[in-house]
Design a protein around this motif. Structure first.
Motif, PDB file in Angstrom:
ATOM      1  N   ASN A 151      69.969 -10.908-126.552  1.00  0.00           N
ATOM      2  CA  ASN A 151      70.959  -9.890-126.218  1.00  0.00           C
ATOM      3  C   ASN A 151      70.726  -9.382-124.787  1.00  0.00           C
ATOM      4  OD1 ASN A 151      68.813  -7.983-126.340  1.00  0.00           O
ATOM      5  ND2 ASN A 151      69.141  -7.746-128.546  1.00  0.00           N
ATOM      6  N   ARG A 152      71.568  -8.425-124.349  1.00  0.00           N
ATOM      7  CA  ARG A 152      71.489  -7.959-122.969  1.00  0.00           C
ATOM      8  C   ARG A 152      70.164  -7.257-122.670  1.00  0.00           C
ATOM      9  NH1 ARG A 152      77.438  -5.496-121.347  1.00  0.00           N
ATOM     10  NH2 ARG A 152      78.613  -7.457-121.606  1.00  0.00           N
ATOM     11  N   TRP A 153      69.657  -6.479-123.620  1.00  0.00           N
ATOM     12  CA  TRP A 153      68.399  -5.779-123.401  1.00  0.00           C
ATOM     13  C   TRP A 153      67.246  -6.756-123.272  1.00  0.00           C
ATOM     14  CZ3 TRP A 153      65.742  -2.059-121.636  1.00  0.00           C
ATOM     15  CH2 TRP A 153      64.440  -1.813-122.081  1.00  0.00           C
ATOM     16  N   GLU A 154      67.216  -7.793-124.109  1.00  0.00           N
ATOM     17  CA  GLU A 154      66.144  -8.794-124.034  1.00  0.00           C
ATOM     18  C   GLU A 154      66.212  -9.574-122.722  1.00  0.00           C
ATOM     19  OE1 GLU A 154      65.623  -9.743-128.825  1.00  0.00           O
ATOM     20  OE2 GLU A 154      67.015 -10.926-127.594  1.00  0.00           O
ATOM     21  N   ILE A 155      67.426  -9.884-122.272  1.00  0.00           N
ATOM     22  CA  ILE A 155      67.580 -10.577-120.985  1.00  0.00           C
ATOM     23  C   ILE A 155      67.090  -9.695-119.840  1.00  0.00           C
ATOM     24  CG2 ILE A 155      69.278 -11.491-119.350  1.00  0.00           C
ATOM     25  CD1 ILE A 155      70.938 -12.389-121.761  1.00  0.00           C
ATOM     26  N   LEU A 156      67.456  -8.407-119.904  1.00  0.00           N
ATOM     27  CA  LEU A 156      67.047  -7.477-118.854  1.00  0.00           C
ATOM     28  C   LEU A 156      65.526  -7.310-118.819  1.00  0.00           C
ATOM     29  CD1 LEU A 156      67.840  -5.343-116.695  1.00  0.00           C
ATOM     30  CD2 LEU A 156      67.966  -3.677-118.558  1.00  0.00           C
ATOM     31  N   ARG A 157      64.916  -7.169-120.003  1.00  0.00           N
ATOM     32  CA  ARG A 157      63.482  -6.903-120.061  1.00  0.00           C
ATOM     33  C   ARG A 157      62.644  -8.133-119.754  1.00  0.00           C
ATOM     34  NH1 ARG A 157      61.143  -5.305-125.826  1.00  0.00           N
ATOM     35  NH2 ARG A 157      61.680  -7.511-126.096  1.00  0.00           N
ATOM     36  N   ASN A 158      63.045  -9.317-120.257  1.00  0.00           N
ATOM     37  CA  ASN A 158      62.199 -10.505-120.169  1.00  0.00           C
ATOM     38  C   ASN A 158      62.540 -11.436-119.015  1.00  0.00           C
ATOM     39  OD1 ASN A 158      60.779  -9.808-122.595  1.00  0.00           O
ATOM     40  ND2 ASN A 158      62.524 -10.551-123.780  1.00  0.00           N
ATOM     41  N   ILE A 159      63.729 -11.309-118.449  1.00  0.00           N
ATOM     42  CA  ILE A 159      64.130 -12.220-117.370  1.00  0.00           C
ATOM     43  C   ILE A 159      64.400 -11.449-116.076  1.00  0.00           C
ATOM     44  CG2 ILE A 159      65.863 -13.885-116.599  1.00  0.00           C
ATOM     45  CD1 ILE A 159      66.239 -14.720-119.482  1.00  0.00           C
ATOM     46  N   THR A 160      65.317 -10.474-116.163  1.00  0.00           N
ATOM     47  CA  THR A 160      65.749  -9.787-114.942  1.00  0.00           C
ATOM     48  C   THR A 160      64.639  -8.957-114.321  1.00  0.00           C
ATOM     49  OG1 THR A 160      68.001  -9.683-115.841  1.00  0.00           O
ATOM     50  CG2 THR A 160      67.482  -8.264-113.957  1.00  0.00           C
ATOM     51  N   MET A 161      63.992  -8.105-115.112  1.00  0.00           N
ATOM     52  CA  MET A 161      62.973  -7.202-114.565  1.00  0.00           C
ATOM     53  C   MET A 161      61.796  -7.942-113.925  1.00  0.00           C
ATOM     54  SD  MET A 161      64.084  -4.194-114.688  1.00  0.00           S
ATOM     55  CE  MET A 161      62.565  -3.398-114.195  1.00  0.00           C
TER      56      MET A 161
END
Length: 322
Positions: free
Chosen positions: A226-236
């Protein structure tokens, strides 16, 4: 016959068209080359270093010297007092200590809000929206205004604008004495600083977000993230270098806040919102205790430099680990 002559020529050692240099001539040429390189280096770097020395280095070391004196900044009488200025600051100067603690509180709050809002705005404008370019301009525009001008504008908003809105709407928030109470005045400075700095931080985060490979995000979506997992594990993790830069910029700018503090509250009411930079300015140029002001400035420099170095070192280490 010709082939025999060619074989003989091949067997002979080839003659160099130039005369071979002896050791003394070789040393002389190397020395000339070094002097030439040094001259070119001085030609390009010299003016910059001279300007840096005149504007930064000489005033800095002069200020360090005056921090150990009782000079008032006006007369020519300069007396060496050693560590007396520093002893006074840590034992008797309660206003300096209060300003120091207030500046730390302000810095922590401003760093969190500026980076959080800046990153949120960056996420917003990097979405495929039709108004992305307009939003970027609108969010960045407050950074184009000078701190003094911004403070006077917001002073009018807090005093006149909020009072008018409060009379019309009756909302208690707008009827508060924003610049007349120490608690609301502090948050007034925070609001103005975050409003001005978030747009600049947003630009740095936008550059970092645009360099995140879209293939990774698409692969994560296919795997069900989901968007939160993408943000936490990839984007950040991928924008971590930008986080290091933004934290460094916000730490240094928050500690050195002066113009907004001066124009918005001037340290009031009753010096309850006097930040450290304003306290140093008042000590040196209003109270005419230049030596004491330089002692405060030296402590200020050491604290900001130490915090900045620790922050950058820690974040760089976290970048390597991630």
């Amino acid at each position: 016959m010709n082939s025999q002559n060619n074989i003989e020529k091949i067997g002979e050692p080839a003659l160099s068209p130039h005369k071979k240099l002896n050791s003394k001539e070789s040393v002389s040429l190397n020395r000339k080359k070094k002097w030439k390189d040094a001259g070119l280096f001085s030609l390009f770097v010299g003016p910059v270093f001279l300007t840096f020395a005149v504007i930064v280095l000489i005033p800095f070391f002069t200020g360090v010297y005056y921090s150990f004196t009782d000079w008032n900044g006006v007369t020519g009488n300069v007396s060496w007092v050693g560590l007396d200025n520093f002893k006074y600051l840590f034992t008797e100067d309660k206003q300096f200590q209060a300003s120091f603690l207030l500046t730390i509180k302000y810095t922590v709050v401003t760093i969190i809000l500026t980076n959080g809002i800046g990153f949120g705005l960056a996420l917003l404008v990097t979405q495929m929206l039709k108004t992305s370019n307009i939003l970027r301009t609108v969010f960045f525009m407050p950074n184009l205004l000078g701190g003094l001008l911004l403070g006077f504008i917001w002073q009018f908003i807090f005093v006149k604008g909020f009072a008018s809105i409060g009379q019309i709407t009756g909302i208690p928030l707008f009827n508060l004495a924003w610049l007349g109470d120490q608690h609301t005045a502090f948050w007034g400075i925070v609001i103005v600083s975050v409003w001005q700095g978030a747009g600049y931080i947003m630009i740095i985060y936008i550059a970092a977000l645009q360099n995140v490979p879209q293939e990774l995000i698409e692969a994560a979506k296919i795997d069900g993230a989901n968007r939160w997992e993408i943000l936490r594990n990839i984007t950040m993790p991928l924008v971590a270098p930008a986080v290091t830069i933004c934290l460094f910029l916000t730490i240094s700018s928050s500690f050195k806040v002066f113009d907004v503090n001066l124009s918005l509250t001037n340290g009031g009411p009753f010096k309850s919102t006097e930040m450290l930079a304003l306290n140093i300015y008042t000590e040196a140029f209003v109270n005419n205790r230049y030596g004491l002001g330089e002692a405060k400035a030296l402590i200020f420099f050491i604290v900001v430099a130490a915090i900045s170095i620790i922050q950058v070192t820690y974040n760089k280490k976290k970048e390597v680990e991630s």
